[in-house]
Motif scaffolding. Structure first.
Motif, PDB file in Angstrom:
ATOM      1  N   ARG A  54      30.014 -17.040  -7.742  1.00  0.00           N
ATOM      2  CA  ARG A  54      31.001 -18.034  -8.492  1.00  0.00           C
ATOM      3  C   ARG A  54      31.339 -19.085  -7.496  1.00  0.00           C
ATOM      4  NH1 ARG A  54      32.805 -12.801 -10.642  1.00  0.00           N
ATOM      5  NH2 ARG A  54      33.179 -13.039 -12.771  1.00  0.00           N
ATOM      6  N   ASP A  55      31.844 -18.971  -6.136  1.00  0.00           N
ATOM      7  CA  ASP A  55      31.799 -20.013  -5.335  1.00  0.00           C
ATOM      8  C   ASP A  55      30.552 -20.914  -5.329  1.00  0.00           C
ATOM      9  OD1 ASP A  55      34.327 -18.755  -4.789  1.00  0.00           O
ATOM     10  OD2 ASP A  55      33.523 -17.819  -3.092  1.00  0.00           O
ATOM     11  N   ALA A  67      28.508 -21.574  -7.844  1.00  0.00           N
ATOM     12  CA  ALA A  67      28.356 -22.262  -8.993  1.00  0.00           C
ATOM     13  C   ALA A  67      29.419 -23.287  -8.878  1.00  0.00           C
ATOM     14  CB  ALA A  67      28.654 -21.228 -10.077  1.00  0.00           C
ATOM     15  N   ARG A  68      30.794 -23.158  -8.321  1.00  0.00           N
ATOM     16  CA  ARG A  68      31.766 -24.188  -8.304  1.00  0.00           C
ATOM     17  C   ARG A  68      31.421 -25.445  -7.500  1.00  0.00           C
ATOM     18  NH1 ARG A  68      35.386 -19.575  -7.960  1.00  0.00           N
ATOM     19  NH2 ARG A  68      36.631 -19.563  -9.795  1.00  0.00           N
ATOM     20  N   PHE A  85      33.645 -24.925 -15.443  1.00  0.00           N
ATOM     21  CA  PHE A  85      33.203 -23.722 -14.896  1.00  0.00           C
ATOM     22  C   PHE A  85      33.998 -22.477 -15.605  1.00  0.00           C
ATOM     23  CE2 PHE A  85      34.790 -20.109 -12.305  1.00  0.00           C
ATOM     24  CZ  PHE A  85      33.488 -19.816 -11.665  1.00  0.00           C
ATOM     25  N   SER A  86      35.017 -22.620 -16.382  1.00  0.00           N
ATOM     26  CA  SER A  86      35.595 -21.500 -17.111  1.00  0.00           C
ATOM     27  C   SER A  86      34.506 -21.207 -18.211  1.00  0.00           C
ATOM     28  CB  SER A  86      36.801 -21.822 -17.752  1.00  0.00           C
ATOM     29  OG  SER A  86      36.590 -23.200 -18.656  1.00  0.00           O
ATOM     30  N   ASP A 107      31.610 -19.587 -16.539  1.00  0.00           N
ATOM     31  CA  ASP A 107      31.829 -17.994 -15.995  1.00  0.00           C
ATOM     32  C   ASP A 107      31.890 -17.138 -17.312  1.00  0.00           C
ATOM     33  OD1 ASP A 107      33.068 -16.100 -14.184  1.00  0.00           O
ATOM     34  OD2 ASP A 107      34.613 -16.181 -15.299  1.00  0.00           O
ATOM     35  N   SER A 108      32.139 -17.589 -18.313  1.00  0.00           N
ATOM     36  CA  SER A 108      32.241 -16.619 -19.675  1.00  0.00           C
ATOM     37  C   SER A 108      30.642 -16.381 -20.110  1.00  0.00           C
ATOM     38  CB  SER A 108      32.841 -17.337 -20.672  1.00  0.00           C
ATOM     39  OG  SER A 108      34.223 -17.820 -20.288  1.00  0.00           O
ATOM     40  N   TYR A 166      28.074 -16.165 -17.986  1.00  0.00           N
ATOM     41  CA  TYR A 166      27.276 -15.533 -17.313  1.00  0.00           C
ATOM     42  C   TYR A 166      27.786 -14.150 -16.956  1.00  0.00           C
ATOM     43  CZ  TYR A 166      24.408 -19.440 -15.401  1.00  0.00           C
ATOM     44  OH  TYR A 166      23.480 -20.577 -15.548  1.00  0.00           O
ATOM     45  N   VAL A 167      28.972 -14.120 -17.388  1.00  0.00           N
ATOM     46  CA  VAL A 167      29.779 -12.771 -17.369  1.00  0.00           C
ATOM     47  C   VAL A 167      29.047 -12.025 -18.649  1.00  0.00           C
ATOM     48  CG1 VAL A 167      31.664 -11.488 -18.026  1.00  0.00           C
ATOM     49  CG2 VAL A 167      31.967 -13.169 -16.171  1.00  0.00           C
ATOM     50  N   TRP A 217      27.241 -11.811 -13.310  1.00  0.00           N
ATOM     51  CA  TRP A 217      26.821 -12.528 -12.000  1.00  0.00           C
ATOM     52  C   TRP A 217      26.240 -11.678 -11.189  1.00  0.00           C
ATOM     53  CZ3 TRP A 217      28.094 -17.666 -11.338  1.00  0.00           C
ATOM     54  CH2 TRP A 217      29.103 -18.326 -12.053  1.00  0.00           C
ATOM     55  N   TRP A 269      27.847 -22.291 -23.727  1.00  0.00           N
ATOM     56  CA  TRP A 269      28.586 -21.115 -24.138  1.00  0.00           C
ATOM     57  C   TRP A 269      29.040 -21.084 -25.543  1.00  0.00           C
ATOM     58  CZ3 TRP A 269      29.920 -16.404 -23.907  1.00  0.00           C
ATOM     59  CH2 TRP A 269      31.156 -15.894 -24.051  1.00  0.00           C
TER      60      TRP A 269
END
Length: 219
Positions: free
Chosen positions: A126-127, A129-130, A143-144, A147-148, A150-151, A156, A210
């Motif tokens: 995650r870091d 990716a940010r 990023f949100s 994150d959704s 890739y979750v 991840w 997404w």
């Protein structure tokens, strides 16, 4: 028979004897005054006033002043280095030292940041990716959505493997369909870079990807 001279006692000598004593007293007074003058002159000399004595000639006063100032200059030059070495630390020197310490701290912080950047592949996915979002033109508010996405795809996990297809890794790239980097199978950074490039070329932004995944179940 002649008339005898009048007897005169020796202790009552004629006045000429008294007159003889007067110069002696004057001489003693003169000696005392001379000694007093010499003492005053000595005090003046010991007090450093020789050059200001009006009885001195200008040349003599100049010599006296030159020798005094030369002695002071010689003493200052000889003691300058030692005094500087033993001088207490001033506020300005403390400020200079504090400024130097701050610069050193900033340099250390910069070094740490560079080290972290160089070891980006060893960080949390995650870091990573940010940190990589700006390289592909994405703002941090994307990023949100990423994150959704890739979750839902892999949680991840670098080694996420889809048993029903050749999809593998964090972005679930189809290994049989796409030309992937050599270290794609083991590197989180390599997988995320590939995934961001794919999203950029296919959907424009992570939030668009997404949104598509939410509607179709795949992306």
């Amino acid at each position: 028979m002649s008339k005898p001279d009048k007897y005169v006692p020796k202790h009552r000598a004629p006045g000429k004897h008294k007159a003889a004593r007067a110069p002696r007293r004057a001489l003693r007074s003169g000696i005392a005054l001379t000694g007093l003058a010499a003492a005053v002159t000595g005090v003046s000399i010991s007090g450093g006033m020789l050059s200001s004595d009006p009885s001195l000639t200008p040349a003599a006063a100049d010599v006296a002043d030159t020798s005094t100032s030369t002695g002071d200059a010689t003493m200052s030059a000889a003691e300058l280095e030692q005094r500087a070495a033993n001088a207490p630390v001033s506020r300005s020197s403390r400020r200079v030292r504090q400024a130097a310490e701050k610069v050193a701290a900033l340099n250390v912080a910069s070094g740490a940041a560079v080290t972290k950047s160089e070891k980006l592949s060893e960080g949390d996915p995650r870091d990573i990716a940010r940190a990589l979002l700006p390289e592909y033109g994405f703002s941090s508010d994307q990023f949100s959505c990423l994150d959704s996405l890739y979750v839902s795809e892999s949680g991840w996990r670098v080694d996420a493997d889809n048993p029903t297809s050749s999809a593998y890794g964090i972005p679930q790239a189809l290994t049989q369909l796409h030309d992937l980097p050599a270290d794609y199978m083991t590197s989180a950074e390599s997988q995320i870079r590939w995934g961001l490039e794919y999203i950029q070329g296919s959907y424009g932004t992570p939030c668009s990807a997404w949104s598509f995944k939410s509607s179709h179940g795949w992306y």
